[in-house]
Design an enzyme around this catalytic site. Structure first.
Site, PDB file in Angstrom:
ATOM      1  CE  LYS A  29      -3.336   2.706   2.541  1.00 41.91           C
ATOM      2  NZ  LYS A  29      -3.921   2.951   3.861  1.00 41.91           N
TER       3      LYS A  29
ATOM      4  N   GLY B 133      -8.312   9.101   9.410  1.00 40.23           N
ATOM      5  CA  GLY B 133      -8.542   9.228  10.840  1.00 40.23           C
ATOM      6  C   GLY B 133      -9.634  10.216  11.227  1.00 40.23           C
TER       7      GLY B 133
ATOM      8  CB  ALA C 107      -8.577   7.440   4.354  1.00 40.54           C
ATOM      9  N   GLY C 108     -11.185   7.558   6.351  1.00 42.89           N
ATOM     10  CA  GLY C 108     -12.303   8.428   6.690  1.00 42.89           C
ATOM     11  C   GLY C 108     -13.613   7.711   6.943  1.00 42.89           C
TER      12      GLY C 108
ATOM     13  CG  ASN D  49      -6.386   0.896  11.331  1.00 41.83           C
ATOM     14  OD1 ASN D  49      -6.743   0.421  12.407  1.00 41.83           O
ATOM     15  ND2 ASN D  49      -5.113   1.110  11.079  1.00 41.83           N
ATOM     16  CB  THR D  50      -9.342   5.178  12.712  1.00 36.55           C
ATOM     17  OG1 THR D  50      -8.084   5.413  12.097  1.00 36.55           O
ATOM     18  CG2 THR D  50      -9.446   6.012  13.979  1.00 36.55           C
TER      19      THR D  50
END
Lengths: 255, 381, 67
Positions: A95, A156, A182-183, A204-205
């Site tokens: 990645k 994030g 992301a996001g 992830n987050t």
């Protein structure tokens, strides 16, 4: 089934391994998510805590490691990290992240394209993290990227898909799989991406910092499945003008 | 650049695709979706969509207005040569036909172009039968160099060329290439192409991709209607179009819908394609691809072309003559087919304006792409 | 004793120290890290034979959590 660079994936949810409270929670959450590919970062060993190897809890047979180049600020640094990752047994999968702005961690399109060109020539399977720019997606695809990973909103931020319009164009145009990354802060965001026709999402987050990461991982898995099912079933048009338009469009000139 | 090859499923398979998506509910679903896929296109081309033709028209009109505004682009064909090495059953230029054959000299071609220029055309389409020994890349490059200062866009519809030849023509100032497959049905294709290089179905099918790979701004595909099942031709064109979009995103695409016209040789259409069928096909492809340019030539009658303004097509030819040299010498014979709309360009434009649309004569200046340093203004213009 | 630099920290080692011995002194399990020595990535089967030269610059790297 999703295929990237010749490898098939049953799950369209990719996981991250950052920000978990403990390796144990991370392992349980990733097991619950059903995901088959997880991102990992590369860092120098902390000489003060040299035994701290959280990745050993993950079964490499079960999860394909997707090393990222997080921290790289230009193509040169990203290429160096990529080579290290491969030497570390990370395989060819990568990645690619090039984020020169430490505040927003938004990806640098020019350095990302440069690094993609170099790494593809070196045999890497490159999945670049990118802003949701449709032309950039095509340029990365032409440079040999195995998939493209446009962001829904800055990493994030849990803001969901602020780039829906551009992501829709990317999905429509791309030959390679589109992974929204992301996001994505809630399962509904992931479902939205999948309903739009994204091939997969990376989360992830939102899982790692949830009150109960294991249950949240399961929630994302269900949302991804629901969104994909909806996409394949075929959503109706959202605009209202279809029904409002006159069915009387004059065709009386026809013979 | 990746060079993959487009392949077309055989027509039996396309027929099954239409049959699997031919319920009224499939048509309604396609009409209510934001974007439709190939199954949706099959539904819109199916018999079930026939009684919903006004709905298709309304949707096609709305999509066209959104993407292209209230405009119709105008161009004229310039026939350079009617020599042809191919024997194609349907074509007036077929090698076996006894017609007056000629290839225009540079001067004659320039004279024809000047007449079109004088009539207000800014976009011309250079057309020739396939006879590379008489009219090849050298001729086209040289002619383009002479004409390019007078025109905003010069397209070609000639024999299929190699990629490096297209690169050369692009650098000389050619903006777009049209190569029609005639029919995507391999079996019928073999039946109507009796001799000549055109017999090679696959080479022709790969030609639009070569032109796009060479950097052409626009590539046109099409099927000659009257040879094979029009629904399946429509589906095949949709597939070809989608494939070209995925692989050559820098190139704009157009589709043409030439219906067979009376021509030397007296060929009778193998299948009937009436105006309702033609419109269904145009509407279906517009709904399938909001961005594709749709051509409607003077093969169709004025009444039909006027009626279609705003419903889907985006580009009209006008004042066309299909015999080489025919603009300077209207008495000349040796035409490719007889046209159906005999109005002058001014008349066509006036009628377009009458309907509240703007006839656009140019939307690009080829001078920006020329790579040989430019010739300065040609003496002719 | 001689000096090397590991992850930007100065370290004192005995001459003739192998990479694997050095990792042991740090308390790092060899199979959890990979090593760059003077800009060259060291293959895993060379950990036991590589003798660290005077002034060597080592980078010890491993996979960590990341998104």
């Amino acid at each position: 089934m999703l295929t990237i660079a010749g490898r098939t994936f049953r799950s369209r949810l990719f996981g991250g391994t950052g920000k978990f409270s403990s390796p144990k929670v991370m392992k349980e959450a990733l097991d619950a998510s059903g995901c088959e590919m997880v991102t990992v970062a590369l860092r120098r060993v902390d000489l003060a805590n040299p035994a701290d190897d959280i990745m050993s809890v993950l079964d490499r047979k079960k999860f394909l490691f997707l090393p990222n180049t997080s921290g790289a600020r230009d193509a040169h640094e990203a290429v160096r990290l990529a080579r290290l990752a491969r030497a570390a047994g990370g395989g060819e999968w990568l990645k690619l992240e090039v984020t020169p702005d430490p505040r927003t961690l938004l990806p640098d399109p020019i350095e990302t394209l440069k690094a993609t060109e170099i790494l593809v020539k070196e045999g890497f399977i490159v999945l670049p993290y990118m802003n949701a720019d449709p032309v950039l997606a095509l340029r990365l695809q032409d440079a040999g990227a195995a998939a493209v990973m446009p962001l829904g909103s800055p990493i994030g931020t849990n803001q969901g898909i602020l780039t829906a319009f551009q992501i829709a164009i990317i999905i429509e145009q791309a030959r390679v799989p589109v992974v929204v990354d992301a996001g994505l802060g809630a399962p509904s965001h992931a479902a939205q991406a999948m309903e739009m026709g994204a091939d997969a999402v990376l989360v992830n987050t939102a899982i790692a910092v949830a009150g109960d990461p294991v249950r949240m991982a399961r929630a994302f898995a269900l949302a991804v499945e629901a969104g994909r099912e909806a996409f394949e079933a075929g959503l109706g048009e959202r605009r209202e003008d279809a029904a409002a338009s006159s069915p009387e469009t004059g065709l009386d000139f026809l013979r | 650049m990746i060079h993959e090859t487009f392949t077309i499923p055989d027509f039996a398979e396309l027929q099954r695709l239409v049959e699997r998506n031919c319920h009224t509910a499939d048509v309604h679903h396609a009409l209510q979706s934001d974007r439709i896929d190939i199954k949706g296109l099959a539904a819109l081309l199916s018999p079930a969509a026939e009684h919903l033709l006004p709905r298709l028209a309304a949707r096609s009109a709305r999509i066209t207005a959104k993407r292209f505004g209230r405009t119709i682009q105008i161009y004229a064909p310039l026939y350079l040569s009617n020599f042809c090495i191919n024997r194609c059953a349907y074509c007036g230029f077929s090698a076996g036909n006894k017609i007056d054959r000629r290839v225009l000299t540079m001067e004659e071609a320039e004279q024809e172009a000047m007449i079109l220029h004088g009539r207000g055309f800014k976009h011309i389409l250079l057309v020739a039968g396939e006879a590379p020994a008489r009219l090849g890349v050298d001729y086209l490059a040289a002619l383009t160099t002479r004409l390019r200062d007078g025109f905003a866009a010069i397209s070609i519809e000639v024999q299929p060329l190699e990629e490096d030849e297209y690169v050369r023509l692009f650098a000389a100032g050619i903006t777009s290439v049209a190569v029609y497959q005639e029919t995507y049905d391999r079996g019928i294709y073999g039946q109507v192409h009796h001799a000549g290089k055109k017999c090679d179905f696959d080479y022709r099918l790969a030609t639009p991709a070569r032109a796009a790979a060479a950097g052409m701004r626009e590539v046109g595909i099409g099927a000659l209607l009257g040879l094979a099942d029009w629904r399946l031709e429509g589906l095949a064109m949709g597939m070809h179009l989608a494939w070209l979009r995925k692989h050559y995103w820098r190139t704009a695409l157009t589709i043409s819908f030439p219906r067979l016209r009376p021509a030397e040789g007296g060929f009778q259409p193998l299948v009937k394609v009436n105006e309702r069928m033609l419109t269904q096909m145009i509407f279906a492809l517009r709904i399938f691809d909001p961005d594709v340019g749709l051509l409607l030539s003077t093969r169709e009658e004025a009444r039909f072309r006027d009626g279609m303004v705003g419903l889907g097509p985006t580009r009209y030819s006008a004042g066309s003559c299909t015999a080489p040299g025919g603009y300077a010498h209207p008495e000349l014979t040796g035409e490719q087919f007889s046209v159906g709309d005999h109005r002058s360009m001014q008349e066509v434009c006036a009628d377009i304006c009458q309907k509240g649309y703007d006839p656009v004569r140019k939307d690009w200046d080829a001078t920006f792409q020329i790579k040989d340093g430019g010739s300065g203004m040609s003496a002719a213009f | 004793m001689m000096q090397i630099v590991c992850n930007d920290e100065k370290k004192e080692i005995r001459p003739e120290t192998t990479l694997i011995a050095f990792l042991g002194e740090l308390g790092v399990k060899p199979d959890t890290v990979f090593v760059e020595c003077n800009g060259v990535i060291i293959k895993r089967d060379e950990y036991e034979t590589l003798v660290l030269p005077e002034g060597a610059r080592l980078e010890l790297i491993r996979f960590v959590g990341g998104g």
